[in-house]
Enzyme design. Structure first.
Site, PDB file in Angstrom:
ATOM      1  CE  LYS A  95     -22.546 -69.018 -10.877  1.00  0.00           C
ATOM      2  NZ  LYS A  95     -23.639 -70.437 -10.858  1.00  0.00           N
ATOM      3  CD  GLU A 122     -27.497 -54.949  -4.313  1.00  0.00           C
ATOM      4  OE1 GLU A 122     -28.055 -54.829  -1.939  1.00  0.00           O
ATOM      5  OE2 GLU A 122     -27.779 -54.129  -4.570  1.00  0.00           O
ATOM      6  CB  CYS A 165     -30.690 -61.319   1.687  1.00  0.00           C
ATOM      7  SG  CYS A 165     -31.494 -60.715   0.388  1.00  0.00           S
ATOM      8  CD  GLU A 209     -27.382 -64.085   5.140  1.00  0.00           C
ATOM      9  OE1 GLU A 209     -26.313 -64.258   4.670  1.00  0.00           O
ATOM     10  OE2 GLU A 209     -28.324 -63.659   4.558  1.00  0.00           O
TER      11      GLU A 209
HETATM   12  P1  NAD Z   1     -23.366 -68.194  -3.086  1.00  0.00           P
HETATM   13  O1  NAD Z   1     -22.215 -66.576  -2.355  1.00  0.00           O
HETATM   14  O2  NAD Z   1     -22.563 -69.700  -2.194  1.00  0.00           O
HETATM   15  O3  NAD Z   1     -23.634 -68.313  -4.324  1.00  0.00           O
HETATM   16  C1  NAD Z   1     -24.013 -66.893  -5.415  1.00  0.00           C
HETATM   17  C2  NAD Z   1     -23.556 -66.881  -6.646  1.00  0.00           C
HETATM   18  O4  NAD Z   1     -22.520 -67.171  -7.354  1.00  0.00           O
HETATM   19  C3  NAD Z   1     -23.933 -68.164  -7.043  1.00  0.00           C
HETATM   20  O5  NAD Z   1     -24.572 -68.215  -8.571  1.00  0.00           O
HETATM   21  C4  NAD Z   1     -22.698 -68.699  -7.378  1.00  0.00           C
HETATM   22  O6  NAD Z   1     -22.473 -69.886  -8.206  1.00  0.00           O
HETATM   23  C5  NAD Z   1     -21.600 -68.045  -7.234  1.00  0.00           C
HETATM   24  N1  NAD Z   1     -20.964 -68.493  -6.882  1.00  0.00           N
HETATM   25  C6  NAD Z   1     -20.182 -69.235  -5.880  1.00  0.00           C
HETATM   26  N2  NAD Z   1     -19.004 -69.005  -6.120  1.00  0.00           N
HETATM   27  C7  NAD Z   1     -18.045 -67.757  -6.489  1.00  0.00           C
HETATM   28  C8  NAD Z   1     -16.741 -67.866  -7.313  1.00  0.00           C
HETATM   29  N3  NAD Z   1     -15.770 -67.919  -6.285  1.00  0.00           N
HETATM   30  N4  NAD Z   1     -16.767 -66.484  -8.232  1.00  0.00           N
HETATM   31  C9  NAD Z   1     -18.102 -66.156  -9.246  1.00  0.00           C
HETATM   32  N5  NAD Z   1     -19.072 -66.702  -8.810  1.00  0.00           N
HETATM   33  C10 NAD Z   1     -19.761 -68.341  -7.428  1.00  0.00           C
HETATM   34  O7  NAD Z   1     -24.853 -67.621  -2.225  1.00  0.00           O
HETATM   35  P2  NAD Z   1     -26.080 -68.540  -1.801  1.00  0.00           P
HETATM   36  O8  NAD Z   1     -26.177 -69.640  -1.192  1.00  0.00           O
HETATM   37  O9  NAD Z   1     -26.825 -68.833  -3.522  1.00  0.00           O
HETATM   38  O10 NAD Z   1     -27.234 -67.635  -2.112  1.00  0.00           O
HETATM   39  C11 NAD Z   1     -27.268 -67.424  -0.372  1.00  0.00           C
HETATM   40  C12 NAD Z   1     -26.838 -65.765  -0.060  1.00  0.00           C
HETATM   41  O11 NAD Z   1     -27.070 -64.559  -1.307  1.00  0.00           O
HETATM   42  C13 NAD Z   1     -26.818 -65.547   1.581  1.00  0.00           C
HETATM   43  O12 NAD Z   1     -26.439 -64.829   1.698  1.00  0.00           O
HETATM   44  C14 NAD Z   1     -27.620 -64.715   1.392  1.00  0.00           C
HETATM   45  O13 NAD Z   1     -27.940 -63.170   2.604  1.00  0.00           O
HETATM   46  C15 NAD Z   1     -27.459 -64.081  -0.291  1.00  0.00           C
HETATM   47  N6  NAD Z   1     -28.538 -62.492  -0.795  1.00  0.00           N
HETATM   48  C16 NAD Z   1     -27.761 -61.482  -1.185  1.00  0.00           C
HETATM   49  C17 NAD Z   1     -29.469 -60.660  -1.304  1.00  0.00           C
HETATM   50  C18 NAD Z   1     -29.118 -59.117  -1.311  1.00  0.00           C
HETATM   51  O14 NAD Z   1     -29.848 -58.885  -1.925  1.00  0.00           O
HETATM   52  N7  NAD Z   1     -28.124 -59.012  -0.767  1.00  0.00           N
HETATM   53  C19 NAD Z   1     -30.318 -61.465  -1.950  1.00  0.00           C
HETATM   54  C20 NAD Z   1     -30.541 -62.802  -2.056  1.00  0.00           C
HETATM   55  C21 NAD Z   1     -29.670 -63.191  -1.214  1.00  0.00           C
END
Ligand code: NAD
Length: 496
Positions: A177, A252, A286, A383
């Site tokens: 997803k 992650e 990230c 962040e």
């Molecule tokens: P997000 O947490 O809002 O969403 C990530 C994913 O989770 C999306 O596909 C979203 O639809 C899904 N999601 C949202 N709510 C959910 C729920 N309740 N249950 C299951 N899935 C759900 O993150 P974002 O805004 O898409 O990305 C930015 C964030 O990602 C930043 O905090 C960044 O640091 C982090 N990030 C981490 C890494 C890493 O490897 N550590 C890499 C890239 C991004």
């Protein structure tokens, strides 16, 4: 206009209620595609498809070499379609064309690595485990089962293959997803996968809201494993929702990594490195070096050079090869980042450069640097996930380590120094998953990547990353033939 469908059990289909959502180009606000918005019913169908495929053994029971060959086919398909994927990635995510090109290349390269790893026999034989003497012991690495893979919007295609690759290499069947903000290249990946010999149902790709279908995937009892990349906030929700059947989870999550410049660092290189660490992909990384720690002896000169360097950066159309800084992903993120710029000013930090933005046509924020920052400020602790860098002065190595570790996160970070031994001593003391010395952002297929503290659980890449998608099983074959020599003979079993 292209309308992307859900990919379930090897078939492309509309969502059960026919709804779609728009894929919007963050560079100009234009709708570039319609994407099917999966319902809970669709998510359940995708889980059933993966479950049936897994239980049939069509993938997990396939010879390792054959699995390897098929994963390589996906990698080749990405390479063959690299130009189109790059263009779509730019339009969907606001990634600069140079970054997107590299992402597509690295996606194919990573899958190639995972295809090689799929052929590796991870089972081990261990000797001497029997108390009474002779036995054979096999530690088998078996696939964890059905894996739900949930990815963020910043590196769409790369994140998708970084999840699919190790899961397939381990023998799992998956439901991917992607983030709603950037689903286009994942949908393209579905089309490419459909052209390979991968058995149907092994990879399912569904698009839609995290709060609805993400929640369903994470709580569905037929899912054995969740691989998630995204915010720490959602990571915590996932941890709770996955508890129902005690799923294995890899998270992650976010970061606020320290980029430490010592007084003996190469000045020009570390200035360039600081720009790259903080502003790559508009700071939406990230592991980005968003807290720049500079030794007081070189601080004034460093800051001056940093300002000059940033003044040369070009913000604008991500499709233009000369652009260094494209748009942030959407209006929501634009508002979040601009709000942090306001907070920084209110907290008393000074603006070295930037601080302005426009959301009139696309969502552009000038690379922004705050000085006179102390590590307790919100802009130093939270962040921001945009082109905002905070600079903090330190006076000795101990203080640099203390400031770097004073964070709820622990994902990346770097030390710039002319003295490897000194840099190494600092690297060893940092509570973070990756430390670069005189480098930044370099992730390797072969080295584990992941977070300490609230940056996550588990690791991606390398053998560690593949093992996250496995269960280990111990099979003990006892070769003591005389029952009186069994180690339990004198315990509870009556001797008659
Ligand atoms: P997000 O947490 O809002 O969403 C990530 C994913 O989770 C999306 O596909 C979203 O639809 C899904 N999601 C949202 N709510 C959910 C729920 N309740 N249950 C299951 N899935 C759900 O993150 P974002 O805004 O898409 O990305 C930015 C964030 O990602 C930043 O905090 C960044 O640091 C982090 N990030 C981490 C890494 C890493 O490897 N550590 C890499 C890239 C991004």
């Amino acid at each position: 206009m292209e309308k992307y469908l859900l990919y379930i059990n090897g078939e492309f289909r509309e969502s059960s209620d026919g709804k779609t959502f728009d894929a919007v180009n963050p560079a100009n606000g234009e709708v570039i595609a319609k994407i099917s918005e999966a319902t809970v019913e669709d998510a359940r169908a995708a889980v059933k498809s993966a479950r049936d495929a897994f239980d049939s053994g069509v993938w997990s029971g396939m010879a390792r070499e054959e699995r390897s060959r098929i994963i390589k086919q996906i990698s080749d398909k990405i390479n063959e379609n690299a130009k189109q994927l790059t263009k779509l990635e730019v339009m969907d995510s606001g990634s600069t064309v140079r970054k997107a090109g590299e992402d597509v290349f690295l996606s194919a390269k990573s899958l190639n690595y995972f295809s090689k790893m799929a052929a590796v026999d991870m089972n081990e034989n261990v000797e001497g485990l029997s108390k009474a003497g002779v036995s054979k012991n096999i530690i088998r690495r078996e696939p964890a089962g059905v894996a739900a893979l949930i990815t963020p919007w910043n590196f769409p295609l790369k994140m998708a293959v970084w999840k699919i690759g190790p899961a397939l290499a381990a023998g799992c069947c998956v439901i991917l997803k992607p983030a709603q903000e950037t689903s286009v290249t994942a949908c393209e990946l579905a089309k490419l996968i459909d052209q390979t010999d991968l058995p149907k149902g092994v990879v399912n790709i569904i698009t839609g809201k995290g709060s609805i279908i993400g929640t369903e995937l994470v709580s569905n009892p037929d899912v054995d494993k969740v691989g998630f990349t995204g915010s720490t906030e959602v990571g915590k929700i996932i941890m709770k929702n996955a508890a129902g059947n005690l799923k294995k989870i890899t998270l992650e999550c976010g970061g606020k990594s320290a980029n430490i410049v010592l007084d003996d660092a190469d000045m020009e290189m570390s200035v360039d490195g600081a720009v790259y660490a903080a502003f790559y992909h508009q700071g939406q990384c990230c592991e980005g070096g968003t807290r720049l720690l500079v030794h007081e002896k070189i601080y004034d000169e460093f800051i001056e050079k940093l300002k000059n360097k940033i003044s040369l950066m070009k913000t604008g159309d991500p499709m233009d090869k000369k652009t260094d800084c494209g748009p942030v992903i959407n209006k929501n993120q634009y508002d979040t980042v601009m709000n942090y710029i306001r907070i920084g000013k209110e907290e008393g930090a000074g603006i070295l450069t930037g601080g302005t933005g426009t959301d009139e046509s696309g969502f552009y924020i000038e690379p922004t640097v705050f000085i006179n920052v102390n590590n307790k400020m919100r802009i130093a602790q939270e962040e921001i996930f945009g082109p905002v860098l905070v600079v903090i002065k330190f006076s000795d190595d101990d203080e640099a380590v203390r400031i770097a570790n004073d964070s709820i996160f622990g994902l990346g970070g770097a030390v710039w120094s002319g003295n490897d031994e000194r840099a190494m001593k600092i690297a060893e003391r940092l509570r973070t998953g990756t430390v670069w010395i005189n480098e930044y952002h370099l992730l390797s297929d072969r080295a584990p990547f992941g977070g300490y503290k609230q940056s996550g659980i588990g690791r991606e890449f390398g053998l560690d990353g593949i093992k996250e998608y496995t269960e280990s099983k111990h099979i003990h074959i006892d070769e003591v033939k005389d029952r009186s020599k069994k180690f339990w003979y004198d315990t509870v079993v009556p001797k008659s």
